[in-house]
Design an enzyme around this catalytic site. Structure first.
Site, short mmCIF file in Angstrom:
data_model
loop_
_atom_site.label_atom_id
_atom_site.label_comp_id
_atom_site.label_asym_id
_atom_site.label_seq_id
_atom_site.Cartn_x
_atom_site.Cartn_y
_atom_site.Cartn_z
N GLU A 2 39.05 44.98 41.48
CA GLU A 2 39.24 44.21 42.73
C GLU A 2 37.87 44.04 43.38
O GLU A 2 37.21 45.02 43.73
CB GLU A 2 40.18 44.98 43.66
CG GLU A 2 40.34 44.35 45.04
CD GLU A 2 41.10 45.27 46.00
OE1 GLU A 2 42.04 45.96 45.54
OE2 GLU A 2 40.75 45.30 47.19
N LYS A 20 49.72 47.06 49.93
CA LYS A 20 48.67 48.08 49.96
C LYS A 20 48.98 49.01 51.14
O LYS A 20 49.34 48.53 52.22
CB LYS A 20 47.32 47.38 50.16
CG LYS A 20 46.15 48.31 50.47
CD LYS A 20 44.84 47.50 50.57
CE LYS A 20 43.68 48.39 50.97
NZ LYS A 20 42.37 47.71 50.83
N THR A 27 39.92 42.52 50.37
CA THR A 27 39.47 42.23 51.74
C THR A 27 39.62 40.73 52.04
O THR A 27 38.74 40.11 52.65
CB THR A 27 38.02 42.72 51.98
OG1 THR A 27 37.79 43.95 51.29
CG2 THR A 27 37.78 42.98 53.46
N ARG A 71 33.25 40.96 50.88
CA ARG A 71 32.37 41.56 51.88
C ARG A 71 30.92 41.13 51.65
O ARG A 71 30.02 41.56 52.36
CB ARG A 71 32.46 43.08 51.85
CG ARG A 71 33.86 43.56 52.15
CD ARG A 71 33.95 45.05 52.26
NE ARG A 71 35.32 45.49 52.12
CZ ARG A 71 35.70 46.75 52.11
NH1 ARG A 71 34.81 47.72 52.22
NH2 ARG A 71 36.98 47.05 51.97
#
Ligand code: 3PG
Length: 219
Positions: A43, A131, A71, A47
């Site tokens: 994953e 998640k 994210t 960012r």
């Protein structure tokens, strides 16, 4: 790839290495290291600027790798991830707009939750795999076990992530309703920056061996 197939692959790996890549050049050696350690899932988090290019490199050069985007916090990133070839997406929280955009574009997507109310909101959006973040800071496997109990019969499945490492992963793996765990301990930013690919490979192998042993398989 169907939702069921992605979940099967994740469940077979046991671990989703969560990585932050500051350079697209790190994507290939990272994949080599993870695959060498027996992990074919990664994953890549939104960012850094490198994320879409890194996902595209992985999707093109490592078709055996199940590559996802992490994210993911806005709909633009859903589009970028999908175009780059991501096979799943993950977010720390649950944005209805992001979840709807992911579903509309056919991207398997696991939004983040950490309370019963958030689980029920995600269910309202048609999401059953979520998640659970930040798992360690919230109390670890005991919290995950307790929060899952009222929702297991509804098909809720969690991917605990946050503050998990080689020592604690097996506590989560033992729980009903846990598909896999996510974490950066396999390939933290520091090791990637140092180009410590052998150590990343060693960590991937250690997790794989431990997970397979727990499941009665051989590595
Ligand atoms: C994150 O959002 O940073 C991931 O969930 C990974 O968390 P970790 O770095 O604590 O493993």
């Amino acid at each position: 790839m169907s939702n069921d197939e992605v979940l099967r692959r994740i469940g077979s790996a046991g671990v989703i290495p969560v990585v932050t890549l500051s350079s697209v050049d790190d994507a290939a050696p990272l994949c080599e290291a993870l695959l060498d350690g027996g992990l074919s899932v990664v994953e890549v988090t939104f960012r850094t600027e490198a994320v879409a290019a890194a996902i595209a490199v992985i999707a093109e050069r490592y078709p055996e790798m199940l590559v996802g985007a992490g994210t993911v916090t806005d709909t633009r990133q859903v589009a970028l991830a999908t175009a780059a070839g991501a096979l799943f997406g993950v977010s720390p929280g649950t944005s209805p707009a992001v979840v709807r955009a992911a579903h509309a574009s056919g991207l398997v997507f696991w939004p983040g939750v950490c309370t019963p109310t958030e689980i029920e909101r995600a269910l309202d959006l048609g999401v059953t795999t979520m998640k659970f973040f930040p798992a360690g800071a919230l109390g670890g496997a005991e919290v995950v076990r307790a929060i899952l109990a009222p929702y297991l019969h509804l098909g809720v499945r969690l991917i605990p992530t946050g503050q998990i490492d080689d020592g604690s992963a097996s506590e989560y793996w033992a729980l009903n309703g846990v598909v896999a765990v996510g974490g950066s301990w396999i390939a933290p930013a520091g090791l990637i920056a140092e180009g410590a690919w052998d150590e990343i490979s060693r960590r991937a192998r250690a997790a794989t061996v431990r997970y397979r042993a727990l499941r009665g398989e051989y590595a």
